[in-house]
Design an enzyme around this catalytic site. Sequence first.
Site, PDB file in Angstrom:
ATOM      1  N   SER A  49       0.974  -1.223  -0.149  1.00 23.23           N
ATOM      2  CA  SER A  49      -0.139   0.008   0.048  1.00 23.23           C
ATOM      3  C   SER A  49       0.826   1.314   0.148  1.00 23.23           C
ATOM      4  O   SER A  49       1.787   1.513  -0.954  1.00 23.23           O
ATOM      5  CB  SER A  49      -1.005  -0.036   1.337  1.00 23.23           C
ATOM      6  OG  SER A  49      -2.075   1.049   1.059  1.00 23.23           O
ATOM      7  N   LYS A  51     -19.140  17.857   3.968  1.00 24.38           N
ATOM      8  CA  LYS A  51     -17.932  18.110   4.849  1.00 24.38           C
ATOM      9  C   LYS A  51     -17.862  16.868   5.688  1.00 24.38           C
ATOM     10  O   LYS A  51     -16.697  16.299   6.096  1.00 24.38           O
ATOM     11  CB  LYS A  51     -18.558  19.156   5.938  1.00 24.38           C
ATOM     12  CG  LYS A  51     -17.410  19.644   6.996  1.00 24.38           C
ATOM     13  CD  LYS A  51     -16.023  19.866   6.216  1.00 24.38           C
ATOM     14  CE  LYS A  51     -15.131  20.332   7.250  1.00 24.38           C
ATOM     15  NZ  LYS A  51     -13.746  20.482   6.675  1.00 24.38           N
TER      16      LYS A  51
END
Length: 335
Positions: free
Chosen positions: A171, A223
Amino acid sequence: MTLLLEFLFDYGLFLAKTLTVLAGVGLVVVLVFRSRQSSEHREHLEITDLKDRFRTLTFAIKEFSVSKKDYKALVKAERKREKEREKAGESDRKRLFVIEFNGDIRASEVGALRVLVTALLMEAHDGDQVLVRLDNAGGMVSEHGLAASQLARIRKQGIPLTVAVDKVAASGGYLMACVANKIIAAPFAVVGSIGVLAELPNFHRLLDRYGVDFELHTAGEYKRTLTLFGENTDEGREKLREQLEETHRLFKSFVAENRPDLDLERVATGEYWHGQRAVELGLVDEIQTSDDFLLSASRDMELLKLKYRAHKKPIERLLSSVRAAIDQVLVTWRR
């Protein structure tokens, strides 16, 4: 007799008070000195001559393996070679700078990496190379992206960069590794995991059962997509998946830029592979441990290991230890 005892008692009391005051003053002086000393040495660069270290260990073995006469001859010959190297001049020496990066979820060593790379770029000259011994299972996107960009600075300056994966570069760890001119890996090293994930528990039903209200106020439609304590929506989940896909596209684009021959459709699935299979897929260039790489380089290069240390306050060290323990629990749980 009584007067003498009183005098001795008073004198002993006076002496005890004097010694106590002197001890207190001495302690204050020591603390001030140590405080000044620590403030003057809040950071420093450690440089280890690995070649000299290996040479010392080798001669320790030889000392027990050959006769005293032969050992003395070996030492004499080595001293002669050392003088010849010194006559050759510092500027003619090829150097391999060795950096170790042990990753965690927050890539907390990225601060030290920034300093090391900057110092290295100011000093490096033609013929120098860099080896990064990378052990990193990935973590937060921005932090590992910054770490990868630091390694990219080395490559952009035209300094040959090799990344050695002895254990894992997955990753975010592979995001760093793919920057290198060459990637080597041990046979059973874990490589790949080109993917993105997000996971979090949700306690909304538990809070609702006990009559606990949770309020979240935001400005901006997205948000906050998912929350720990509020009621998550399908719309929020879909938006998070969109964000993950966008991050994955950036990840793949970065890998493709640095390793253009990779079949991304095959390797960017979030899977990981071990050393030999990683070579076959093009994720790694060669099966080789960092130890063998150093041994080979030692024949014609100086080996200098760089480590940056910054002084931390006790509370900072405590918080770092707590964060490291939490990260370890998270990594174990994710696995």
